[in-house]
Design a protein around this motif. Sequence first.
Motif, PDB file in Angstrom:
ATOM      1  N   MET A 109       0.823  -1.209   0.000  1.00 52.35           N
ATOM      2  CA  MET A 109       0.000   0.000   0.000  1.00 52.35           C
ATOM      3  C   MET A 109       0.860   1.262   0.000  1.00 52.35           C
ATOM      4  O   MET A 109       0.541   2.228  -0.681  1.00 52.35           O
ATOM      5  N   TYR A 110       1.945   1.256   0.762  1.00 50.73           N
ATOM      6  CA  TYR A 110       2.829   2.421   0.786  1.00 50.73           C
ATOM      7  C   TYR A 110       3.420   2.672  -0.597  1.00 50.73           C
ATOM      8  O   TYR A 110       3.396   3.796  -1.095  1.00 50.73           O
ATOM      9  N   HIS A 111       3.933   1.619  -1.222  1.00 55.14           N
ATOM     10  CA  HIS A 111       4.561   1.800  -2.528  1.00 55.14           C
ATOM     11  C   HIS A 111       3.540   2.127  -3.624  1.00 55.14           C
ATOM     12  O   HIS A 111       3.854   2.875  -4.550  1.00 55.14           O
ATOM     13  N   MET A 112       2.349   1.601  -3.503  1.00 55.43           N
ATOM     14  CA  MET A 112       1.303   1.974  -4.453  1.00 55.43           C
ATOM     15  C   MET A 112       0.947   3.454  -4.283  1.00 55.43           C
ATOM     16  O   MET A 112       0.755   4.163  -5.271  1.00 55.43           O
ATOM     17  N   ASN A 113       0.883   3.921  -3.061  1.00 55.68           N
ATOM     18  CA  ASN A 113       0.572   5.327  -2.810  1.00 55.68           C
ATOM     19  C   ASN A 113       1.672   6.228  -3.354  1.00 55.68           C
ATOM     20  O   ASN A 113       1.393   7.239  -4.000  1.00 55.68           O
ATOM     21  N   VAL A 114       2.923   5.871  -3.121  1.00 50.09           N
ATOM     22  CA  VAL A 114       4.047   6.692  -3.582  1.00 50.09           C
ATOM     23  C   VAL A 114       4.143   6.678  -5.101  1.00 50.09           C
ATOM     24  O   VAL A 114       4.356   7.714  -5.733  1.00 50.09           O
ATOM     25  N   ASN A 115       3.983   5.544  -5.728  1.00 48.79           N
ATOM     26  CA  ASN A 115       4.216   5.405  -7.162  1.00 48.79           C
ATOM     27  C   ASN A 115       3.011   5.736  -8.036  1.00 48.79           C
ATOM     28  O   ASN A 115       3.172   5.985  -9.223  1.00 48.79           O
ATOM     29  N   MET A 116       1.823   5.755  -7.502  1.00 47.91           N
ATOM     30  CA  MET A 116       0.639   5.955  -8.327  1.00 47.91           C
ATOM     31  C   MET A 116       0.039   7.355  -8.210  1.00 47.91           C
ATOM     32  O   MET A 116      -0.749   7.750  -9.049  1.00 47.91           O
ATOM     33  N   MET A 117       0.384   8.110  -7.175  1.00 50.13           N
ATOM     34  CA  MET A 117      -0.188   9.443  -7.022  1.00 50.13           C
ATOM     35  C   MET A 117       0.479  10.403  -7.993  1.00 50.13           C
ATOM     36  O   MET A 117       1.687  10.366  -8.179  1.00 50.13           O
ATOM     37  N   PRO A 118      -0.294  11.302  -8.623  1.00 50.71           N
ATOM     38  CA  PRO A 118       0.304  12.296  -9.515  1.00 50.71           C
ATOM     39  C   PRO A 118       1.209  13.240  -8.725  1.00 50.71           C
ATOM     40  O   PRO A 118       0.911  13.591  -7.593  1.00 50.71           O
ATOM     41  N   GLN A 119       2.281  13.659  -9.355  1.00 56.10           N
ATOM     42  CA  GLN A 119       3.252  14.499  -8.668  1.00 56.10           C
ATOM     43  C   GLN A 119       2.918  15.980  -8.739  1.00 56.10           C
ATOM     44  O   GLN A 119       3.332  16.758  -7.905  1.00 56.10           O
ATOM     45  N   GLY A 120       2.179  16.408  -9.728  1.00 52.56           N
ATOM     46  CA  GLY A 120       1.869  17.823  -9.897  1.00 52.56           C
ATOM     47  C   GLY A 120       0.528  18.167  -9.296  1.00 52.56           C
ATOM     48  O   GLY A 120       0.003  17.488  -8.430  1.00 52.56           O
ATOM     49  N   GLU A 121      -0.043  19.270  -9.830  1.00 47.44           N
ATOM     50  CA  GLU A 121      -1.360  19.681  -9.383  1.00 47.44           C
ATOM     51  C   GLU A 121      -2.382  18.671  -9.876  1.00 47.44           C
ATOM     52  O   GLU A 121      -2.400  18.301 -11.037  1.00 47.44           O
ATOM     53  N   MET A 122      -3.224  18.236  -8.960  1.00 45.01           N
ATOM     54  CA  MET A 122      -4.239  17.263  -9.355  1.00 45.01           C
ATOM     55  C   MET A 122      -5.395  17.991 -10.006  1.00 45.01           C
ATOM     56  O   MET A 122      -5.954  18.921  -9.429  1.00 45.01           O
ATOM     57  N   ALA A 123      -5.730  17.589 -11.215  1.00 45.61           N
ATOM     58  CA  ALA A 123      -6.828  18.225 -11.937  1.00 45.61           C
ATOM     59  C   ALA A 123      -8.020  17.304 -11.881  1.00 45.61           C
ATOM     60  O   ALA A 123      -7.928  16.136 -12.179  1.00 45.61           O
TER      61      ALA A 123
END
Length: 137
Positions: A109-123
């Motif tokens: 879950m931690y790695h999915m959260n880190v790797n799947m969340m967009p890095q910029g502004e979420m549109a």
Amino acid sequence: MSGHDHAHGDHDHGHGDGAPHGSRKSYIIGFLLSVVLTAIPFALVMTNALADPRLTAGIITAFAAVQIVVHMIFFLHMNAKSEAGWTLMALIFTVIIVVIAIAGSLWVMYHMNVNMMPQGEMAGPMTGGATGSMEGM
């Protein structure tokens, strides 16, 4: 001689499996310990006694672990002597499997959260980004 006359040590009653059986005193002690180990964390949460929620969660977790041990000793009669130690070995194996499952799940879950969340502004429609803006309508 009546049917009730036999030697004092002959009362087997089907409990010859070698497993320990609790007395009324041990059940009462276990019950009282369980009540106390439930009441203290309940009071901590209801009175908001500790300012840090992480500390409160840690204390509750510790009380839960102690309560598990109390239940195993006083109600399940688990010890190293019962069933030639196999009960304890089964418990240790179960704890190892549960720890592996929980640690693996948290890692995934931690790695999915880190790797799947967009890095910029979420549109999106709820974030106020470019596609979700209601201005000018």
